[in-house]
Design an enzyme around this catalytic site. Structure first.
Site, PDB file in Angstrom:
ATOM      1  N   HIS A   1       1.015  -2.226  10.927  1.00 13.59           N
ATOM      2  CA  HIS A   1       2.339  -3.109  11.534  1.00 13.59           C
ATOM      3  C   HIS A   1       2.676  -2.683  12.952  1.00 13.59           C
ATOM      4  CE1 HIS A   1       2.068  -5.396   7.948  1.00 13.59           C
ATOM      5  NE2 HIS A   1       2.460  -4.155   7.207  1.00 13.59           N
TER       6      HIS A   1
ATOM      7  N   GLN B   1       1.057  -1.098   0.041  1.00 10.08           N
ATOM      8  CA  GLN B   1       0.038   0.110   0.057  1.00 10.08           C
ATOM      9  C   GLN B   1       0.859   1.189   0.054  1.00 10.08           C
ATOM     10  OE1 GLN B   1      -2.907  -0.384   2.606  1.00 10.08           O
ATOM     11  NE2 GLN B   1      -3.720   1.567   2.915  1.00 10.08           N
TER      12      GLN B   1
ATOM     13  N   GLN C   1       0.812 -10.910  10.509  1.00 11.71           N
ATOM     14  CA  GLN C   1       1.309 -10.089   9.662  1.00 11.71           C
ATOM     15  C   GLN C   1       0.575  -8.655  10.061  1.00 11.71           C
ATOM     16  OE1 GLN C   1       0.163  -8.363   6.425  1.00 11.71           O
ATOM     17  NE2 GLN C   1       1.385  -9.241   4.923  1.00 11.71           N
TER      18      GLN C   1
ATOM     19  N   SER D   1       4.212  -6.329   2.591  1.00 12.77           N
ATOM     20  CA  SER D   1       2.880  -6.201   3.527  1.00 12.77           C
ATOM     21  C   SER D   1       1.560  -6.914   2.612  1.00 12.77           C
ATOM     22  CB  SER D   1       2.806  -4.866   3.800  1.00 12.77           C
ATOM     23  OG  SER D   1       1.350  -4.496   4.763  1.00 12.77           O
ATOM     24  N   LEU D   2       0.840  -5.829   2.048  1.00 12.70           N
ATOM     25  CA  LEU D   2      -0.429  -6.164   1.091  1.00 12.70           C
ATOM     26  C   LEU D   2       0.182  -6.944   0.122  1.00 12.70           C
ATOM     27  CD1 LEU D   2      -3.275  -5.715   0.126  1.00 12.70           C
ATOM     28  CD2 LEU D   2      -2.436  -3.687  -1.036  1.00 12.70           C
TER      29      LEU D   2
ATOM     30  N   ARG E   1      -9.496  -7.144   4.807  1.00 16.93           N
ATOM     31  CA  ARG E   1      -8.215  -6.815   5.729  1.00 16.93           C
ATOM     32  C   ARG E   1      -8.340  -5.331   5.638  1.00 16.93           C
ATOM     33  NH1 ARG E   1      -2.929  -5.748   4.109  1.00 16.93           N
ATOM     34  NH2 ARG E   1      -1.126  -6.262   5.659  1.00 16.93           N
TER      35      ARG E   1
END
Length: 306
Positions: A196, A11, A245, A90-91, A115
């Protein structure tokens, strides 16, 4: 023989028009966008290709990014380029899961939509913050964050760039301490939440409920998990890693180093922007990094791979 990794941005890389030339030039890519429209109940081409305010709202961004990246990846695979390993920031890890056959494309897109909603709802806007810390080593940053409440390391991006996340006041205080400890700069990021960080633990637990209905398959190739920076070669740990995560550090630099250690010498960043290519230059200049974000990039990649 070259060893290839497909890597996918996270992202923040989203941009209006991403994937449009793929949609217009490839039936395969068009089918991915059209399927996403069916799954989401709103027009994915409209979200990705036309100027709008929703593209930067987390609950829309995540599904849009994964759709565009998967569409590009499928065109590359159709041309015969096959990865030996996959990873995503991440994403982007959900695109890696699709690349490795761990999660169906439908499930990857539908899951990140949920999510995004859960992450958006987890912390009221304005309560959390994130900041990029430049030119200070990880140990010095950890020494500060470990001694404070309400701030965590969100991303180990590359040497000289680490992102912290958490409660707004704690992040601001940490920035001052880190500058005093020798950081060249501490830049507050324009994000909608403290991603995160421990503030998103609840969102991760709720994502676990979503994942109960998602079928996880044995990987056809390994992928590297953000949480551990280690290869995942079976279906068994996948859901637990995805739950963690959401609130854990993204160990991107360590993930790339693990792939290089395994003999990967060619990294293909698939998706909008060149963020990961920028990190690669700081992690290890000796490996080849290619990008696929525009239609003409497919030919460039094919030529480069020979």
């Amino acid at each position: 023989m070259s060893k290839i990794a497909f890597i996918f941005p996270g992202q923040g890389a989203q941009v209006c028009g991403m994937g449009q030339d793929f949609y217009e030039n490839s039936e395969t890519a068009k089918a991915v966008f059209d399927r996403a429209t069916e799954l989401m109940g709103f027009s994915m081409p409209e979200l990705c290709f036309e100027k709008n305010d929703r593209l930067d709202i987390t609950e829309y961004t995540q599904a849009a990014m994964v759709t565009a990246s998967i569409a590009m990846m499928k065109v590359l695979k159709e041309r015969g380029v096959k990865p030996d390993v996959a990873a995503g920031l991440s994403l982007g890890e959900y695109c890696a899961l699709a690349a490795a056959g761990v999660m169906s494309e439908d499930d990857a897109i539908a899951t990140v939509r949920q999510r995004g909603i859960l992450m958006q709802e987890a912390v009221p806007v304005g309560e959390g913050a994130m900041a990029a810390i430049l030119a200070l080593d990880a140990e010095a940053i950890e020494a500060v964050t470990d001694s404070m409440e309400g701030v965590w390391i969100a991303n180990y991006n590359c040497p000289g760039q680490i992102v912290i996340s958490g409660k707004k006041a704690a992040v601001e205080e940490a920035c001052e301490k880190l500058k005093a400890a020798g950081a060249k700069r501490a830049i507050m990021l324009n994000v909608s939440g403290p991603f995160h960080s421990g503030m998103l633990t609840g969102a991760g637990e709720k994502l676990g409920k979503v994942l109960e209905n998602v079928e996880i398959h044995e990987p056809s190739i390994p992928y590297v998990a953000n949480v551990t920076a280690q290869y995942v070669t079976s279906a068994e740990p996948v859901k637990e890693l995805l739950i963690k995560q959401v609130s854990s550090s993204v160990r991107w630099q360590q993930s790339v180093e693990a792939m290089i250690q395994d003999g990967v010498d060619t990294f293909i960043e698939i998706g909008p922007g060149k963020t990961l290519a920028g990190f690669m230059r700081k992690i290890d200049k000796s490996v080849k990094t290619l990008n696929v974000e525009k239609w003409e990039d497919i030919e460039k990649v094919m030529e480069s791979l020979g």
